[in-house]
Write a protein that holds these residues in place. Structure first.
Motif, PDB file in Angstrom:
ATOM      1  N   LEU A 100      -4.480   7.064  -0.028  1.00  0.00           N
ATOM      2  CA  LEU A 100      -4.152   6.106   1.025  1.00  0.00           C
ATOM      3  C   LEU A 100      -3.565   4.834   0.436  1.00  0.00           C
ATOM      4  CD1 LEU A 100      -7.153   6.595   3.484  1.00  0.00           C
ATOM      5  CD2 LEU A 100      -4.862   7.581   3.600  1.00  0.00           C
ATOM      6  N   GLY A 101      -4.061   4.427  -0.741  1.00  0.00           N
ATOM      7  CA  GLY A 101      -3.481   3.274  -1.412  1.00  0.00           C
ATOM      8  C   GLY A 101      -2.023   3.524  -1.784  1.00  0.00           C
ATOM      9  N   GLU A 102      -1.728   4.725  -2.271  1.00  0.00           N
ATOM     10  CA  GLU A 102      -0.348   5.097  -2.587  1.00  0.00           C
ATOM     11  C   GLU A 102       0.501   5.125  -1.325  1.00  0.00           C
ATOM     12  OE1 GLU A 102       2.893   6.380  -4.987  1.00  0.00           O
ATOM     13  OE2 GLU A 102       0.954   5.464  -5.471  1.00  0.00           O
ATOM     14  N   ALA A 103      -0.079   5.585  -0.236  1.00  0.00           N
ATOM     15  CA  ALA A 103       0.656   5.620   1.028  1.00  0.00           C
ATOM     16  C   ALA A 103       1.022   4.213   1.483  1.00  0.00           C
ATOM     17  CB  ALA A 103      -0.180   6.324   2.094  1.00  0.00           C
ATOM     18  N   VAL A 104       0.114   3.249   1.292  1.00  0.00           N
ATOM     19  CA  VAL A 104       0.413   1.857   1.636  1.00  0.00           C
ATOM     20  C   VAL A 104       1.549   1.340   0.765  1.00  0.00           C
ATOM     21  CG1 VAL A 104      -0.479  -0.498   1.607  1.00  0.00           C
ATOM     22  CG2 VAL A 104      -1.896   1.347   2.519  1.00  0.00           C
ATOM     23  N   GLN A 105       1.496   1.621  -0.546  1.00  0.00           N
ATOM     24  CA  GLN A 105       2.539   1.167  -1.459  1.00  0.00           C
ATOM     25  C   GLN A 105       3.905   1.726  -1.073  1.00  0.00           C
ATOM     26  OE1 GLN A 105       2.299  -1.091  -4.022  1.00  0.00           O
ATOM     27  NE2 GLN A 105       0.232  -1.433  -3.228  1.00  0.00           N
ATOM     28  N   ARG A 106       3.915   2.937  -0.607  1.00  0.00           N
ATOM     29  CA  ARG A 106       5.178   3.582  -0.212  1.00  0.00           C
ATOM     30  C   ARG A 106       5.609   3.185   1.196  1.00  0.00           C
ATOM     31  NH1 ARG A 106       6.864   8.263  -3.073  1.00  0.00           N
ATOM     32  NH2 ARG A 106       5.578   8.707  -4.887  1.00  0.00           N
ATOM     33  N   ARG A 107       4.781   2.383   1.858  1.00  0.00           N
ATOM     34  CA  ARG A 107       5.079   1.913   3.212  1.00  0.00           C
ATOM     35  C   ARG A 107       5.385   3.082   4.147  1.00  0.00           C
ATOM     36  NH1 ARG A 107       5.620  -3.522   3.547  1.00  0.00           N
ATOM     37  NH2 ARG A 107       6.691  -3.329   5.540  1.00  0.00           N
ATOM     38  N   VAL A 108       4.470   4.060   4.188  1.00  0.00           N
ATOM     39  CA  VAL A 108       4.668   5.194   5.076  1.00  0.00           C
ATOM     40  C   VAL A 108       4.717   4.710   6.520  1.00  0.00           C
ATOM     41  CG1 VAL A 108       3.537   6.792   3.491  1.00  0.00           C
ATOM     42  CG2 VAL A 108       2.192   5.705   5.295  1.00  0.00           C
ATOM     43  N   ASP A 109       5.460   5.427   7.339  1.00  0.00           N
ATOM     44  CA  ASP A 109       5.582   5.054   8.748  1.00  0.00           C
ATOM     45  C   ASP A 109       4.346   5.442   9.547  1.00  0.00           C
ATOM     46  OD1 ASP A 109       8.143   4.124   8.235  1.00  0.00           O
ATOM     47  OD2 ASP A 109       9.058   6.058   8.665  1.00  0.00           O
ATOM     48  N   ASP A 159     -13.539  13.724   6.206  1.00  0.00           N
ATOM     49  CA  ASP A 159     -14.019  12.816   5.172  1.00  0.00           C
ATOM     50  C   ASP A 159     -13.090  11.626   4.980  1.00  0.00           C
ATOM     51  OD1 ASP A 159     -16.221  14.410   4.750  1.00  0.00           O
ATOM     52  OD2 ASP A 159     -15.318  15.520   3.094  1.00  0.00           O
ATOM     53  N   VAL A 160     -12.601  11.079   6.075  1.00  0.00           N
ATOM     54  CA  VAL A 160     -11.792   9.870   6.046  1.00  0.00           C
ATOM     55  C   VAL A 160     -12.357   8.933   7.099  1.00  0.00           C
ATOM     56  CG1 VAL A 160      -9.498   8.880   6.336  1.00  0.00           C
ATOM     57  CG2 VAL A 160      -9.737  11.147   5.314  1.00  0.00           C
ATOM     58  N   SER A 161     -12.770   7.745   6.677  1.00  0.00           N
ATOM     59  CA  SER A 161     -13.396   6.796   7.592  1.00  0.00           C
ATOM     60  C   SER A 161     -12.369   5.821   8.149  1.00  0.00           C
ATOM     61  CB  SER A 161     -14.492   6.014   6.868  1.00  0.00           C
ATOM     62  OG  SER A 161     -13.928   5.169   5.878  1.00  0.00           O
ATOM     63  N   ASP A 162     -12.732   5.152   9.240  1.00  0.00           N
ATOM     64  CA  ASP A 162     -11.862   4.123   9.798  1.00  0.00           C
ATOM     65  C   ASP A 162     -11.664   2.988   8.802  1.00  0.00           C
ATOM     66  OD1 ASP A 162     -11.238   5.236  12.309  1.00  0.00           O
ATOM     67  OD2 ASP A 162     -13.219   4.717  13.067  1.00  0.00           O
ATOM     68  N   ARG A 163     -12.692   2.696   8.018  1.00  0.00           N
ATOM     69  CA  ARG A 163     -12.577   1.656   6.988  1.00  0.00           C
ATOM     70  C   ARG A 163     -11.473   2.002   5.997  1.00  0.00           C
ATOM     71  NH1 ARG A 163     -13.536   1.555   2.008  1.00  0.00           N
ATOM     72  NH2 ARG A 163     -14.645   3.561   2.043  1.00  0.00           N
ATOM     73  N   GLN A 164     -11.399   3.263   5.608  1.00  0.00           N
ATOM     74  CA  GLN A 164     -10.371   3.670   4.655  1.00  0.00           C
ATOM     75  C   GLN A 164      -8.973   3.630   5.264  1.00  0.00           C
ATOM     76  OE1 GLN A 164     -12.468   7.384   3.797  1.00  0.00           O
ATOM     77  NE2 GLN A 164     -12.465   6.851   1.621  1.00  0.00           N
ATOM     78  N   LEU A 165      -8.878   3.807   6.574  1.00  0.00           N
ATOM     79  CA  LEU A 165      -7.575   3.785   7.235  1.00  0.00           C
ATOM     80  C   LEU A 165      -7.091   2.375   7.554  1.00  0.00           C
ATOM     81  CD1 LEU A 165      -8.002   6.731   9.762  1.00  0.00           C
ATOM     82  CD2 LEU A 165      -6.561   6.710   7.718  1.00  0.00           C
ATOM     83  N   GLU A 166      -7.983   1.383   7.488  1.00  0.00           N
ATOM     84  CA  GLU A 166      -7.626   0.024   7.893  1.00  0.00           C
ATOM     85  C   GLU A 166      -6.448  -0.558   7.111  1.00  0.00           C
ATOM     86  OE1 GLU A 166      -7.327  -2.732  10.394  1.00  0.00           O
ATOM     87  OE2 GLU A 166      -8.798  -1.130  10.657  1.00  0.00           O
ATOM     88  N   PRO A 167      -6.380  -0.391   5.762  1.00  0.00           N
ATOM     89  CA  PRO A 167      -5.206  -0.921   5.046  1.00  0.00           C
ATOM     90  C   PRO A 167      -3.900  -0.306   5.521  1.00  0.00           C
ATOM     91  CG  PRO A 167      -6.982  -0.441   3.501  1.00  0.00           C
ATOM     92  CD  PRO A 167      -7.401   0.130   4.827  1.00  0.00           C
ATOM     93  N   ARG A 193      -3.273   0.782   8.625  1.00  0.00           N
ATOM     94  CA  ARG A 193      -2.952   0.160   9.909  1.00  0.00           C
ATOM     95  C   ARG A 193      -2.429  -1.260   9.694  1.00  0.00           C
ATOM     96  NH1 ARG A 193      -7.831   2.979  11.884  1.00  0.00           N
ATOM     97  NH2 ARG A 193      -7.191   4.534  13.429  1.00  0.00           N
ATOM     98  N   ALA A 194      -3.038  -1.989   8.746  1.00  0.00           N
ATOM     99  CA  ALA A 194      -2.611  -3.356   8.465  1.00  0.00           C
ATOM    100  C   ALA A 194      -1.181  -3.396   7.925  1.00  0.00           C
ATOM    101  CB  ALA A 194      -3.566  -4.007   7.463  1.00  0.00           C
ATOM    102  N   SER A 195      -0.761  -2.325   7.261  1.00  0.00           N
ATOM    103  CA  SER A 195       0.601  -2.267   6.716  1.00  0.00           C
ATOM    104  C   SER A 195       1.630  -1.916   7.783  1.00  0.00           C
ATOM    105  CB  SER A 195       0.668  -1.241   5.581  1.00  0.00           C
ATOM    106  OG  SER A 195       0.634   0.090   6.098  1.00  0.00           O
ATOM    107  N   GLY A 196       1.160  -1.615   8.975  1.00  0.00           N
ATOM    108  CA  GLY A 196       2.068  -1.260  10.057  1.00  0.00           C
ATOM    109  C   GLY A 196       2.206   0.227  10.298  1.00  0.00           C
ATOM    110  N   ALA A 197       1.489   1.049   9.526  1.00  0.00           N
ATOM    111  CA  ALA A 197       1.555   2.495   9.717  1.00  0.00           C
ATOM    112  C   ALA A 197       0.755   2.898  10.954  1.00  0.00           C
ATOM    113  CB  ALA A 197       1.010   3.220   8.490  1.00  0.00           C
ATOM    114  N   HIS A 198       1.203   3.938  11.629  1.00  0.00           N
ATOM    115  CA  HIS A 198       0.531   4.447  12.812  1.00  0.00           C
ATOM    116  C   HIS A 198      -0.280   5.690  12.450  1.00  0.00           C
ATOM    117  CE1 HIS A 198       2.890   1.654  15.221  1.00  0.00           C
ATOM    118  NE2 HIS A 198       3.938   2.039  14.520  1.00  0.00           N
TER     119      HIS A 198
END
Length: 357
Positions: free
Chosen positions: A136-145, A153-161, A163-168
């Motif tokens: 997920l950190g790599e996905a943020v760096q790549r600015r995935v859409d 095994d993926v929490s909302d906490r882990q998805l927050e970065p 969402r903050a990057s603008g990914a849906h």
């Protein structure tokens, strides 16, 4: 043919142009400007064709696409991300790639988004939290859409970065508590109810279940649907007839062995997915039980192996590829309309009758 005759052809071969064209070859990697100039359109029009964000006439779209192919133009997705534009990249997070359900889902997703020029990054996170966070950190760096989450095994906490990057985010399986996330899922309670109804119609009155982990949405929903369906048919759910698996073939075999070890073993077993059902067939064979004469077995998913095992597996088909396709379409719609109301789409299932029940 003499050397003088062949010289023009050699020159044409070196330029890569067909006879009769006066265009000069592009030097170095082609740019949007090169595409626009050769197609006779503006750079903005080329960008619209690449992004799909603005309507372009069919004729113009064909012309620009043809030039892109001729020049071998490739968009720099990473640079687009740095400048705040879309990367046209989708992340897919699955629970366990060894489960055939997930590759089929991935194929459906890829087919849906590739038609709109997106690529898919895939992660298998079944091994625990560190791989999840790293991906997920790599996905943020790549600015995935956007990201499609098909893993428990993926929490909302882990998805927050993300969402903050603008990914849906689109979730496969169940809504996430406290979030207005788009969801694509099967009707898990109805799946269990349909399986129980079929076994009841076949004359079974003492049914058992090998459920998925209760902490997962499909695991808990299919267990609840099974219990409610028994009650609806005037049967009492018995904890002794319930085993818990972890979606794997091995856990299905262990669960089946435990159920058959009861003083009064069930005459039919509903397994919450096909891998566990195939494991149940393994255990029945090891115990010397005939399927379906001594015990009937029914699964969920209709993976390819379901028709290949012996006896072939009766199952409730959940169209994984269709789920992936719908999830991709949902995500593209969300990218196009970020402010729209969150939706939940239920994908239809159906019973596939074979030899095991």
């Amino acid at each position: 043919m003499n050397d003088a005759d062949s010289a023009p052809k050699r020159r044409r071969a070196q330029t890569g142009l067909h006879e009769g064209t006066a265009r000069e070859p592009v030097k170095g990697p082609p740019t949007i400007s090169d595409v626009a100039e050769r197609a006779g359109v503006s750079k903005t029009t080329v960008s619209h064709v690449l992004s799909g964000r603005r309507p372009v006439s069919e004729a113009t779209h064909r012309k620009v696409t043809r030039v892109i192919e001729e020049l071998g133009f490739q968009q720099n997705f990473f640079a687009a991300g740095l400048t705040g534009r879309r990367s046209r990249t989708i992340a897919l997070v699955v629970q366990d790639l060894t489960n055939p359900f997930y590759p089929a889902l991935a194929r459906g997703l890829q087919q849906a988004v590739a038609e709109r020029g997106h690529v898919v990054l895939l992660a298998d996170v079944g091994t625990g939290a560190p791989p999840v966070d790293a991906f997920l950190g790599e996905a943020v760096q790549r600015r995935v859409d956007g990201v499609v989450v098909a893993a428990v095994d993926v929490s909302d906490r882990q998805l927050e970065p993300l969402r903050a990057s603008g990914a849906h985010v689109v979730t496969v399986g169940a809504p996430r508590h406290g979030t207005s996330t788009d969801v694509v899922s099967s009707d898990d309670e109805r799946i269990a109810a349909d399986a129980v109804a079929y076994l009841y119609e076949k004359g079974h009155r003492h049914l058992g279940i090998i459920s998925g982990p209760p902490r997962t949405a499909p695991g808990s929903s299919r267990l609840h649907g099974y219990r409610e369906a028994l009650r609806a048919h005037g049967l009492r759910p018995l904890r002794a007839a319930e085993a818990v698996g972890d979606w794997t073939r091995e856990s299905g075999a262990k669960g089946m062995a435990a159920l058959m070890d009861q003083p009064r073993p069930p005459t039919a077993v509903f397994c919450a997915n096909d891998l566990m059902a195939i494991g149940a067939l393994d255990a029945a064979r090891a115990l010397g039980l005939a399927v379906p004469t001594d015990v009937a077995v029914i699964g969920v998913d209709d993976i390819d192996a379901a028709s290949l095992v012996s006896p072939s597996l009766t199952t409730v088909r959940v169209p994984a590829q269709e789920i992936g396709r719908v999830a991709g379409e949902q995500l593209l719609a969300r990218i196009a309309d970020p402010a729209g109301t969150a939706r939940r789409v239920l994908v239809q299932h159906n019973l596939v009758i074979r030899e095991s029940a």
